[in-house]
Design a protein around this motif. Structure first.
Motif, PDB file in Angstrom:
ATOM      1  N   THR A 164      -1.000   9.541 -12.021  1.00  0.00           N
ATOM      2  CA  THR A 164      -2.427   9.250 -12.166  1.00  0.00           C
ATOM      3  C   THR A 164      -2.623   7.786 -12.563  1.00  0.00           C
ATOM      4  N   ALA A 165      -1.508   7.111 -12.843  1.00  0.00           N
ATOM      5  CA  ALA A 165      -1.486   5.666 -13.088  1.00  0.00           C
ATOM      6  C   ALA A 165      -0.166   5.162 -12.508  1.00  0.00           C
ATOM      7  N   MET A 166      -0.070   3.864 -12.237  1.00  0.00           N
ATOM      8  CA  MET A 166       1.134   3.379 -11.551  1.00  0.00           C
ATOM      9  C   MET A 166       1.366   1.905 -11.863  1.00  0.00           C
ATOM     10  N   GLN A 167       2.629   1.520 -11.817  1.00  0.00           N
ATOM     11  CA  GLN A 167       2.989   0.103 -11.944  1.00  0.00           C
ATOM     12  C   GLN A 167       3.723  -0.326 -10.676  1.00  0.00           C
ATOM     13  N   ILE A 168       3.489  -1.542 -10.251  1.00  0.00           N
ATOM     14  CA  ILE A 168       4.193  -2.099  -9.084  1.00  0.00           C
ATOM     15  C   ILE A 168       4.575  -3.561  -9.350  1.00  0.00           C
TER      16      ILE A 168
ATOM     17  N   SER B 115      -6.956   7.114  -3.095  1.00  0.00           N
ATOM     18  CA  SER B 115      -5.916   7.717  -3.931  1.00  0.00           C
ATOM     19  C   SER B 115      -6.488   8.299  -5.224  1.00  0.00           C
ATOM     20  N   PRO B 116      -5.899   9.404  -5.695  1.00  0.00           N
ATOM     21  CA  PRO B 116      -6.270   9.917  -7.022  1.00  0.00           C
ATOM     22  C   PRO B 116      -5.697   9.049  -8.147  1.00  0.00           C
ATOM     23  N   ILE B 117      -4.844   8.092  -7.797  1.00  0.00           N
ATOM     24  CA  ILE B 117      -4.267   7.211  -8.819  1.00  0.00           C
ATOM     25  C   ILE B 117      -5.345   6.264  -9.336  1.00  0.00           C
ATOM     26  N   GLY B 118      -5.495   6.235 -10.639  1.00  0.00           N
ATOM     27  CA  GLY B 118      -6.503   5.378 -11.268  1.00  0.00           C
ATOM     28  C   GLY B 118      -5.964   3.989 -11.535  1.00  0.00           C
ATOM     29  N   PRO B 119      -5.603   3.695 -12.785  1.00  0.00           N
ATOM     30  CA  PRO B 119      -5.156   2.344 -13.104  1.00  0.00           C
ATOM     31  C   PRO B 119      -3.839   1.969 -12.407  1.00  0.00           C
ATOM     32  N   VAL B 120      -3.815   0.775 -11.841  1.00  0.00           N
ATOM     33  CA  VAL B 120      -2.581   0.202 -11.291  1.00  0.00           C
ATOM     34  C   VAL B 120      -2.346  -1.113 -12.031  1.00  0.00           C
TER      35      VAL B 120
ATOM     36  N   GLU C 154       0.817  -1.216   0.000  1.00  0.00           N
ATOM     37  CA  GLU C 154       0.000   0.000   0.000  1.00  0.00           C
ATOM     38  C   GLU C 154       0.853   1.270   0.000  1.00  0.00           C
ATOM     39  N   LYS C 155       2.139   1.108   0.388  1.00  0.00           N
ATOM     40  CA  LYS C 155       3.039   2.276   0.443  1.00  0.00           C
ATOM     41  C   LYS C 155       3.301   2.871  -0.947  1.00  0.00           C
ATOM     42  N   ALA C 156       3.094   2.065  -1.976  1.00  0.00           N
ATOM     43  CA  ALA C 156       3.329   2.556  -3.338  1.00  0.00           C
ATOM     44  C   ALA C 156       2.430   3.751  -3.657  1.00  0.00           C
ATOM     45  N   PHE C 157       1.225   3.776  -3.079  1.00  0.00           N
ATOM     46  CA  PHE C 157       0.289   4.855  -3.424  1.00  0.00           C
ATOM     47  C   PHE C 157       0.798   6.226  -2.975  1.00  0.00           C
ATOM     48  N   SER C 158       1.264   6.326  -1.718  1.00  0.00           N
ATOM     49  CA  SER C 158       1.728   7.641  -1.262  1.00  0.00           C
ATOM     50  C   SER C 158       2.966   8.067  -2.055  1.00  0.00           C
ATOM     51  N   ARG C 159       3.810   7.096  -2.394  1.00  0.00           N
ATOM     52  CA  ARG C 159       4.986   7.430  -3.220  1.00  0.00           C
ATOM     53  C   ARG C 159       4.549   7.931  -4.591  1.00  0.00           C
ATOM     54  N   GLY C 160       3.613   7.249  -5.185  1.00  0.00           N
ATOM     55  CA  GLY C 160       3.123   7.642  -6.501  1.00  0.00           C
ATOM     56  C   GLY C 160       2.443   9.004  -6.467  1.00  0.00           C
ATOM     57  N   GLU C 161       1.680   9.237  -5.402  1.00  0.00           N
ATOM     58  CA  GLU C 161       0.982  10.526  -5.271  1.00  0.00           C
ATOM     59  C   GLU C 161       1.967  11.673  -5.138  1.00  0.00           C
ATOM     60  N   GLU C 162       3.061  11.419  -4.429  1.00  0.00           N
ATOM     61  CA  GLU C 162       4.060  12.484  -4.234  1.00  0.00           C
ATOM     62  C   GLU C 162       4.640  12.997  -5.542  1.00  0.00           C
ATOM     63  N   VAL C 163       4.741  12.119  -6.543  1.00  0.00           N
ATOM     64  CA  VAL C 163       5.287  12.584  -7.824  1.00  0.00           C
ATOM     65  C   VAL C 163       4.182  12.887  -8.833  1.00  0.00           C
ATOM     66  N   GLY C 164       2.923  12.792  -8.388  1.00  0.00           N
ATOM     67  CA  GLY C 164       1.815  13.185  -9.256  1.00  0.00           C
ATOM     68  C   GLY C 164       1.359  12.125 -10.236  1.00  0.00           C
TER      69      GLY C 164
END
Ligand code: MN
Ligand code: MN
Ligand code: ZN
Length: 282
Positions: free
Chosen positions: A27-31, A59-64, A15-25
């Motif tokens: 809107t989508a993320m890979q883990i 999170s504002p991050i959509g697709p993971v 779950e820590k990936a989300f705050s890291r991803g949000e910090e750099v803005g």
């Protein structure tokens, strides 16, 4: 809205990936859903899954999307290695299903000497067996490779053959710009980008594009060397990425960086800002 982000670390908990991803803005993320350089991982607990889903909800991050372990080689000619790879990949799919992740990126594999034909058949057979047992709701994204050594998937034809022989509806394509360039697909300006997309459309079909890995390339066109560079600072350069970012046909497809992050993710911020600028966003 652009679906744009980077591969983020899961150190300390998925779950820590989300705050890291949000910090750099992002809107989508890979883990990775586990340590990518190890075969085994502790099974996900109910708490792990809950923490991940709660962080995603908020999170504002959509697709993971998830990327599988680098150890997995579904083209391995040796039966023990092949079996181990299939078991591990099925486990990756199961983890994705538990986490609600709909797309799992994988590299087709390396034939390690058995030859291209044998390797492609081996991968297809592995994927058929995996899909027979796979959980519902997880799609496999085949990633194009740089075609280094005995690695398959450097050509669009390889990816098309795998999809056709296993069943197209089970797959999407992850298009990695660095890998494509290293494999010989020139992306250096708008015209050349367009020609590559035409070749992709003819061979695989643009409708199968599901994800982009946006990486510039340290080494030359057709070098078959997979070394990622910051956007605009490699051999592809800004113009190629401008053409891609302004391509309306792929505007809604998530795009993910796999470039070095630097201190405090400083380079993610710079690369993401540049990509937004190239897309013409404020
Ligand atoms: Mn990859
Ligand atoms: Mn990639
Ligand atoms: Zn790569």
């Amino acid at each position: 809205m652009l679906l744009l982000g980077a591969h983020m670390s899961i150190a300390g908990g998925l779950e820590k990936a989300f705050s890291r991803g949000e910090e750099v803005g992002c809107t989508a993320m890979q883990i990775f859903t586990k340590n990518a350089s190890q075969w085994r991982a502790k099974a996900l607990s109910v708490e792990d899954i809950q923490a991940f889903k709660q962080a995603w909800d908020k999170s504002p991050i959509g697709p993971v999307v998830a990327h599988d372990s680098y150890l997995i080689n579904l083209a391995a000619p040796e039966d023990d290695k092949w079996q181990k790879a299939m078991t591990a990949f099925l486990d990756e799919m199961t983890r994705c299903a538990a986490l609600g992740i709909a797309d799992l990126v994988m590299h087709p594999g390396a034939h390690t000497g058995s030859g291209e034909e044998a390797g492609l058949q081996r991968i297809s057979e592995a994927l058929r067996r995996i899909l027979d047992q796979a959980p519902a709701g997880v799609r496999i994204l085949l990633e194009n490779t740089a075609g280094q050594g005995t690695y398959l998937g450097g050509s669009f034809e390889h990816l098309a053959r795998i999809m056709e022989s296993v069943g197209q509806e089970r797959f999407g394509i992850c298009f990695d710009t660095c890998h494509a360039f290293a494999a010989g697909y020139d992306l250096r300006d708008g015209e050349r980008y367009e020609r590559v997309m035409e070749a992709f459309d003819r061979t695989i079909g643009l409708q199968h594009l599901a994800l982009f890995h946006l990486n510039d390339c340290k080494k030359g066109l057709g070098s078959h060397v997979d070394r990622h560079e910051h956007i605009g600072l490699g051999q592809i350069g800004e113009e190629g990425f401008r053409a891609l970012m302004q391509d309306r046909r792929i505007a809604s497809i998530p795009k993910i960086l796999e470039t070095p992050k630097g201190d405090d993710n400083e380079w993610d911020l710079r690369n993401l800002a540049l990509l937004r600028e190239l897309a013409g966003e404020e």
